[in-house]
Design an enzyme around this catalytic site. Structure first.
Site, PDB file in Angstrom:
ATOM      1  N   ASP A 183       1.152  -1.275  -0.108  1.00 47.18           N
ATOM      2  CA  ASP A 183      -0.184  -0.091  -0.068  1.00 47.18           C
ATOM      3  C   ASP A 183       1.120   1.463   0.094  1.00 47.18           C
ATOM      4  O   ASP A 183       1.544   1.460   0.920  1.00 47.18           O
ATOM      5  CB  ASP A 183      -1.054  -0.115   1.230  1.00 47.18           C
ATOM      6  CG  ASP A 183      -1.874   1.182   1.293  1.00 47.18           C
ATOM      7  OD1 ASP A 183      -1.340   2.040   0.781  1.00 47.18           O
ATOM      8  OD2 ASP A 183      -3.030   0.955   1.741  1.00 47.18           O
ATOM      9  N   HIS A 184       1.188   1.810  -1.202  1.00 49.21           N
ATOM     10  CA  HIS A 184       2.378   2.741  -1.266  1.00 49.21           C
ATOM     11  C   HIS A 184       2.122   3.985  -0.308  1.00 49.21           C
ATOM     12  O   HIS A 184       3.207   4.507   0.050  1.00 49.21           O
ATOM     13  CB  HIS A 184       2.532   3.211  -2.686  1.00 49.21           C
ATOM     14  CG  HIS A 184       1.665   4.346  -3.051  1.00 49.21           C
ATOM     15  ND1 HIS A 184       0.398   4.063  -3.930  1.00 49.21           N
ATOM     16  CD2 HIS A 184       1.864   5.464  -3.334  1.00 49.21           C
ATOM     17  CE1 HIS A 184      -0.286   5.305  -4.050  1.00 49.21           C
ATOM     18  NE2 HIS A 184       0.648   6.078  -3.896  1.00 49.21           N
ATOM     19  N   HIS A 246      -5.655   3.079   0.842  1.00 50.88           N
ATOM     20  CA  HIS A 246      -4.808   4.228   1.502  1.00 50.88           C
ATOM     21  C   HIS A 246      -5.516   4.911   2.539  1.00 50.88           C
ATOM     22  O   HIS A 246      -5.057   5.264   3.412  1.00 50.88           O
ATOM     23  CB  HIS A 246      -4.703   5.027   0.319  1.00 50.88           C
ATOM     24  CG  HIS A 246      -4.129   4.546  -1.056  1.00 50.88           C
ATOM     25  ND1 HIS A 246      -3.056   3.422  -0.931  1.00 50.88           N
ATOM     26  CD2 HIS A 246      -4.159   4.656  -2.193  1.00 50.88           C
ATOM     27  CE1 HIS A 246      -2.725   3.246  -1.932  1.00 50.88           C
ATOM     28  NE2 HIS A 246      -3.596   3.949  -3.083  1.00 50.88           N
TER      29      HIS A 246
HETATM   30  C1  BG6 Z   1      -3.227   4.535  -6.537  1.00 47.71           C
HETATM   31  C2  BG6 Z   1      -4.376   4.756  -7.151  1.00 47.71           C
HETATM   32  O1  BG6 Z   1      -2.937   3.572  -5.739  1.00 47.71           O
HETATM   33  O2  BG6 Z   1      -2.957   5.766  -5.719  1.00 47.71           O
HETATM   34  C3  BG6 Z   1      -4.530   6.009  -8.264  1.00 47.71           C
HETATM   35  O3  BG6 Z   1      -4.598   3.452  -7.935  1.00 47.71           O
HETATM   36  C4  BG6 Z   1      -4.050   7.089  -7.449  1.00 47.71           C
HETATM   37  O4  BG6 Z   1      -5.846   6.059  -8.790  1.00 47.71           O
HETATM   38  C5  BG6 Z   1      -2.728   7.033  -6.525  1.00 47.71           C
HETATM   39  O5  BG6 Z   1      -4.075   8.172  -8.362  1.00 47.71           O
HETATM   40  C6  BG6 Z   1      -2.513   8.178  -5.698  1.00 47.71           C
HETATM   41  O6  BG6 Z   1      -1.286   8.053  -5.152  1.00 47.71           O
HETATM   42  P1  BG6 Z   1      -0.614   9.428  -4.873  1.00 47.71           P
HETATM   43  O7  BG6 Z   1       0.843   8.700  -4.179  1.00 47.71           O
HETATM   44  O8  BG6 Z   1      -0.235  10.135  -5.974  1.00 47.71           O
HETATM   45  O9  BG6 Z   1      -1.503   9.983  -3.850  1.00 47.71           O
END
Ligand code: BG6
Length: 508
Positions: A183-184, A246
């Site tokens: 989950d980045h 997230h």
């Molecule tokens: C991803 C989603 O996990 O997270 C995308 O699949 C989204 O739709 C992205 O744009 C958002 O990540 P960040 O790091 O740009 O907030």
């Protein structure tokens, strides 16, 4: 920092966007920071055929375009590219995995290293189980002579049932300790800082509960649309794409009890307990607690932006939500009765993710307040951009009388001039290499998060009469989302009121 053991990283889906935009630039940054193993190779796997040199050339370009290093030096890029190799194969054909095994053994010999392998699934989710099964059949999951770690990208399943199925399948092939579910958001420095803010500062602990907190608000807004991912997004929507993972992880870190240690399971157990305490949203209450929207065409700074239904890959009568806001409660001792509000959306006025803790008002209003019935005290943890933290409080406006002015006390990560905030994937890839699973979702966390989402999915599927509100691209979503917020005159916090305020960048 510990140097990881020598290993080969195998990336399935090596010709895809994730590899070139995120993974390779992150690995390059680790190389610059001297955090890669002494002996290290990357094997890209994909269906498109490339020679090693073609793959290296392509990845060099990605680093130049997407690296977050201030000035990536060409000789460093060339040196890094030497560890890149590529093999074209079909993930559905078991025999191809025997070929892969042969290549890995040969790579091990070439680089003179132990057979430690990390397998990264940067593929469409439908392939996670197939690839894992084929790896296991080829004897590549067995850890008798070295470690085998599997990194699984989100989405981890499509709903509770498919999430459980995938866990079951993986557990029949490998053990939970071999699985790293990405989950980045957990890799973001500022998300981890929630733990430090809460548990390294004694001043917050006495206040962090139902006695002093009025409500908690989490926003993750994006100004972009679906960016060529219409096909994927239309079968996902904001609830699955952002909330199930997230946003709930941010809720977990904000609401959890102090862990007994920094051991992976000590932290994950506390996050799980929060998920287990989420008060289920009953199907019948979905229209009252969950609001969905979809962006419509609009003009943003003179540029025509298509509505969601006109994006490539999206069905013309799609009812997929590009905005979702949820109100819920956490049924436990600390949070009983405190509403949590979370929202996320695409094509909002700006890109901003923040956690806002709204403290309760003073019991008696002695002074004439500038902002009426709203409490002056908010703690804002800004996840991105302008990463930092801000406390709002009232002070006396200089001059006669007792006029009150609301002011900010703030910290911005950018003020730490000598430090770069590392990209999420750098931290996560490094952690897999050293075998630290703290920032990865465990099987039970993922399933419990799906369980919370399930009634909403069901209500929307079973009851087409539940409204999906249109909102013009470039606005803060359907204005009725303010009705979710309990309390006279209360609204979401708007970090910038509308497009004309500041457009893409919003200051804390
Ligand atoms: C991803 C989603 O996990 O997270 C995308 O699949 C989204 O739709 C992205 O744009 C958002 O990540 P960040 O790091 O740009 O907030």
């Amino acid at each position: 920092m510990e140097n990881p053991a020598n290993l080969v990283l195998v990336i399935f889906g090596a010709s895809g966007d994730l590899t070139s935009r995120k993974l390779i630039p992150a690995l390059f940054s680790l190389k610059v920071q001297k955090l890669l193993p002494e002996k290290f190779a990357i094997l890209g796997v994909g269906r498109t055929s490339f020679t090693d040199n073609e793959f290296r050339r392509k990845m060099r370009e990605s680093i130049i375009s997407f690296s977050e290093e201030k000035k990536p030096e060409l000789n460093q890029i060339d040196q890094f590219a030497e560890c890149l190799n590529y093999v074209a194969m079909d993930n559905a054909i078991p025999a191809d995995f025997q070929k892969l095994r042969g290549i890995l053994l040969a790579t091990g010999k070439n680089y003179d290293m132990a057979p430690n392998y990390i397998f990264y699934m940067a593929t469409p989710p439908s392939l996670y189980a197939v690839i894992s099964e084929n790896l296991a059949k080829a004897g590549l999951a067995d850890q008798s002579d070295g470690f085998r770690r599997f990194i699984i990208e989100k989405p981890f399943g499509y709903d509770l049932e498919s999430g459980r199925e995938l866990n079951k399948k993986l557990h029949s092939l490998i053990s939970e300790t071999q699985i790293y579910r990405i989950d980045h958001y957990l890799g973001k420095e500022t998300v981890q800082n929630v733990l430090v803010t809460r548990f390294a500062n004694g001043i917050f602990e006495p206040l962090w509960n139902r006695n002093y907190i009025h409500r908690v608000e989490i926003t993750s807004a994006e100004n972009i649309g679906v960016e060529g991912r219409g096909g994927y997004y239309d079968s996902s929507g904001a609830l699955r794409d952002m909330v199930q993972n997230h946003l709930l992880q941010m809720v977990g870190l904000t609401a959890m009890e102090p862990p007994s240690s920094l051991e992976p399971d000590a932290i994950r157990n506390e996050i799980l307990k929060v998920f287990q305490s989420l008060q289920p949203v009953r199907e019948a209450d979905v229209p009252k607690q969950v609001l969905r929207g979809q962006y419509t065409g609009s003009t943003i700074r003179g540029e025509c932006v298509p509505g969601y239904r006109y994006e490539k890959g999206v069905s013309k009568d799609s009812r997929t939500e590009t905005f979702v806001a949820v109100k819920f409660f956490i049924n436990n001792w600390r949070w009983g009765g405190v509403p949590f509000y979370i929202r996320t959306g695409k094509r909002l006025p700006t890109r901003v993710t923040e956690i806002v803790i709204h403290f309760k008002m003073t019991p008696h209003h002695l002074f004439q307040r500038e902002i009426g019935a709203v409490s002056s005290n908010q703690l804002i943890i800004r996840i991105q951009p302008d990463e930092g933290i801000l406390l709002k409080f009232d002070m006396k406006d200089p001059g006669s009388g007792f006029n009150v002015k609301n002011v900010n006390m703030d910290f911005h990560y950018r003020d730490l001039a000598d430090m770069r905030v590392p990209a999420a994937y750098e931290r996560l890839l490094y952690d897999v290499m050293i075998g630290d699973s703290t920032l990865f979702s465990r099987d039970d966390e993922v399933e419990t998060a799906w369980k919370f989402i399930e009634p909403v999915q069901k209500a929307w599927a079973n009851n087409p009469a539940i409204k999906i509100y249109g909102y013009p691209a470039g606005t803060w979503g359907p204005s009725v989302s303010n009705d979710l917020i309990e309390g006279c005159g209360l609204t979401w916090r708007y970090p910038c009121k509308n497009l004309s305020d500041d457009g893409l960048y919003c200051e804390l």
